[in-house]
Scaffold this active site. Structure first.
Site, PDB file in Angstrom:
ATOM      1  N   GLU A 140       7.783   2.116  -5.983  1.00  0.00           N
ATOM      2  CA  GLU A 140       7.800   1.802  -4.405  1.00  0.00           C
ATOM      3  C   GLU A 140       8.018   2.981  -3.651  1.00  0.00           C
ATOM      4  O   GLU A 140       8.434   4.012  -4.240  1.00  0.00           O
ATOM      5  CB  GLU A 140       9.203   0.979  -4.369  1.00  0.00           C
ATOM      6  N   ASP A 141       7.513   2.933  -2.236  1.00  0.00           N
ATOM      7  CA  ASP A 141       7.740   3.964  -1.695  1.00  0.00           C
ATOM      8  C   ASP A 141       9.322   3.996  -0.960  1.00  0.00           C
ATOM      9  O   ASP A 141       9.915   5.023  -0.805  1.00  0.00           O
ATOM     10  CB  ASP A 141       6.701   3.888  -0.268  1.00  0.00           C
TER      11      ASP A 141
ATOM     12  N   PHE B 217      12.934   5.598  11.103  1.00  0.00           N
ATOM     13  CA  PHE B 217      11.564   5.014  10.685  1.00  0.00           C
ATOM     14  C   PHE B 217      10.847   6.187  10.242  1.00  0.00           C
ATOM     15  O   PHE B 217      10.401   6.945  11.176  1.00  0.00           O
ATOM     16  CB  PHE B 217      10.991   4.261  11.968  1.00  0.00           C
TER      17      PHE B 217
ATOM     18  N   ARG C 198      -0.461   7.175   6.958  1.00  0.00           N
ATOM     19  CA  ARG C 198      -0.348   7.143   5.267  1.00  0.00           C
ATOM     20  C   ARG C 198      -0.987   8.378   4.824  1.00  0.00           C
ATOM     21  O   ARG C 198      -0.345   8.741   3.729  1.00  0.00           O
ATOM     22  CB  ARG C 198      -0.986   5.949   4.757  1.00  0.00           C
TER      23      ARG C 198
ATOM     24  N   LYS D  56       0.713  -1.341   0.025  1.00  0.00           N
ATOM     25  CA  LYS D  56      -0.182  -0.097  -0.098  1.00  0.00           C
ATOM     26  C   LYS D  56       1.010   1.437  -0.019  1.00  0.00           C
ATOM     27  O   LYS D  56       0.374   2.292  -0.444  1.00  0.00           O
ATOM     28  CB  LYS D  56      -0.778  -0.033   1.355  1.00  0.00           C
ATOM     29  N   GLY D  57       2.171   1.019   0.446  1.00  0.00           N
ATOM     30  CA  GLY D  57       3.024   2.404   0.595  1.00  0.00           C
ATOM     31  C   GLY D  57       3.111   3.213  -0.421  1.00  0.00           C
ATOM     32  O   GLY D  57       3.185   4.444  -0.129  1.00  0.00           O
TER      33      GLY D  57
ATOM     34  N   ASP E 167       3.422   3.849   6.695  1.00  0.00           N
ATOM     35  CA  ASP E 167       2.728   3.762   7.745  1.00  0.00           C
ATOM     36  C   ASP E 167       3.344   3.290   9.235  1.00  0.00           C
ATOM     37  O   ASP E 167       4.493   2.678   8.811  1.00  0.00           O
ATOM     38  CB  ASP E 167       1.599   2.717   7.473  1.00  0.00           C
TER      39      ASP E 167
ATOM     40  N   ASP F  99      14.637  -0.515   1.573  1.00  0.00           N
ATOM     41  CA  ASP F  99      15.068  -0.508   2.807  1.00  0.00           C
ATOM     42  C   ASP F  99      16.388  -1.627   2.942  1.00  0.00           C
ATOM     43  O   ASP F  99      17.467  -1.396   2.358  1.00  0.00           O
ATOM     44  CB  ASP F  99      14.028  -0.615   4.100  1.00  0.00           C
TER      45      ASP F  99
ATOM     46  N   LYS G  56      16.949   3.945   1.661  1.00  0.00           N
ATOM     47  CA  LYS G  56      17.755   4.030   2.832  1.00  0.00           C
ATOM     48  C   LYS G  56      18.982   2.987   2.556  1.00  0.00           C
ATOM     49  O   LYS G  56      18.943   1.840   2.784  1.00  0.00           O
ATOM     50  CB  LYS G  56      17.273   3.117   4.006  1.00  0.00           C
TER      51      LYS G  56
HETATM   52  P1  IMP Z   1      12.659  -3.580   2.203  1.00  0.00           P
HETATM   53  O1  IMP Z   1      11.995  -5.050   1.599  1.00  0.00           O
HETATM   54  O2  IMP Z   1      13.324  -4.037   3.482  1.00  0.00           O
HETATM   55  O3  IMP Z   1      13.587  -2.942   1.227  1.00  0.00           O
HETATM   56  O4  IMP Z   1      11.525  -2.753   2.563  1.00  0.00           O
HETATM   57  C1  IMP Z   1      10.356  -2.154   1.729  1.00  0.00           C
HETATM   58  C2  IMP Z   1       9.281  -2.023   2.625  1.00  0.00           C
HETATM   59  O5  IMP Z   1       9.329  -2.021   4.126  1.00  0.00           O
HETATM   60  C3  IMP Z   1       8.615  -0.801   2.137  1.00  0.00           C
HETATM   61  O6  IMP Z   1       7.794  -1.017   0.784  1.00  0.00           O
HETATM   62  C4  IMP Z   1       7.735  -0.242   3.211  1.00  0.00           C
HETATM   63  O7  IMP Z   1       6.588  -0.674   3.093  1.00  0.00           O
HETATM   64  C5  IMP Z   1       8.543  -0.907   4.398  1.00  0.00           C
HETATM   65  N1  IMP Z   1       9.403   0.107   5.238  1.00  0.00           N
HETATM   66  C6  IMP Z   1      10.808   0.175   5.107  1.00  0.00           C
HETATM   67  N2  IMP Z   1      11.084   1.301   5.876  1.00  0.00           N
HETATM   68  C7  IMP Z   1      10.049   1.656   6.240  1.00  0.00           C
HETATM   69  C8  IMP Z   1       9.971   2.853   7.240  1.00  0.00           C
HETATM   70  O8  IMP Z   1      10.825   3.814   7.549  1.00  0.00           O
HETATM   71  N3  IMP Z   1       8.456   3.356   7.392  1.00  0.00           N
HETATM   72  C9  IMP Z   1       7.520   2.463   6.788  1.00  0.00           C
HETATM   73  N4  IMP Z   1       7.686   1.508   6.244  1.00  0.00           N
HETATM   74  C10 IMP Z   1       8.902   1.285   5.766  1.00  0.00           C
END
Ligand code: IMP
Length: 178
Positions: A100-101, A154, A167, A44-45, A161, A104, A133
């Site tokens: 994507e939002d 965070f 959101r 949803k992000g 969210d 990470d 990040k």
């Molecule tokens: P990754 O797979 O670890 O790269 O994470 C991606 C997903 O984790 C993103 O699409 C977000 O939904 C969630 N996410 C990562 N960091 C944050 C944050 O700081 N706040 C909220 N959601 C996050």
């Protein structure tokens, strides 16, 4: 931990976000040069970002929505990507732009790029994230386009969210308990 809106500090204002989106769109409009694009919003992000970004893209464009999850609840990733709904049309021969939002650990981005490569022979597959990040990356992947590089904080707001909340904020904030 409970987060109240008064615990949030603004990291990027609505104006900064919208200006960055316009910059990204200029780059993308140049790259695609009028060719058709399938923009895939990762729910949803990324919903706010995707909706604002596509308004500035000037090529023939179709939007698709897929739903993944990796952050169970709270502020830590589960480390496992769940494909909640990933039904897509035939993308063979198409230009695909995944929106994507935030990247990470990179697990979600890697999962999606692998999914595309395994299932379709696209004309191009590009990955775009509003936030990056870089210092928390666990797998070797970089978005083709990103808006802002950020520290290990965070973040909430503008689609991001905390336990489903925040959101709807027009800015992006981080938790500051001091
Ligand atoms: P990754 O797979 O670890 O790269 O994470 C991606 C997903 O984790 C993103 O699409 C977000 O939904 C969630 N996410 C990562 N960091 C944050 C944050 O700081 N706040 C909220 N959601 C996050």
């Amino acid at each position: 931990m409970e987060i109240k809106e008064s615990d949030l500090k603004v990291l990027f204002t609505e104006e900064q976000i919208q200006a960055k989106i316009k910059e990204l769109a200029v780059e993308m409009n140049k790259f695609y040069n009028g060719e058709e694009v399938y923009a895939i919003c990762v729910l949803k992000g990324a919903v706010m970002f995707a909706v604002d970004l596509v308004k500035h893209l000037n090529m023939p464009l179709k939007m698709e929505f897929i739903r993944l999850s990796s952050y169970g609840t709270g502020m830590t990733t589960t480390g496992k990507v769940n494909a909640v709904d990933i039904s897509l049309p035939d993308l063979n021969g198409k230009n695909v732009l995944i929106i994507e939002d935030i990247v990470d650990t990179g697990l979600t981005a890697k999962f999606l790029m692998d999914f595309m490569h395994c299932n379709f022979k696209t004309k191009s597959t590009k990955f775009c994230s509003l936030l990056d990040k870089k210092i928390t990356r666990k797998v070797d992947i970089e978005p083709d386009y990103y808006g802002f590089e950020i520290d290990d904080k965070f973040l909430v707001g503008y689609g991001l969210d905390y336990e489903g909340y925040y959101r709807n904020l027009r800015y992006i904030g981080y938790v500051d308990k001091n």
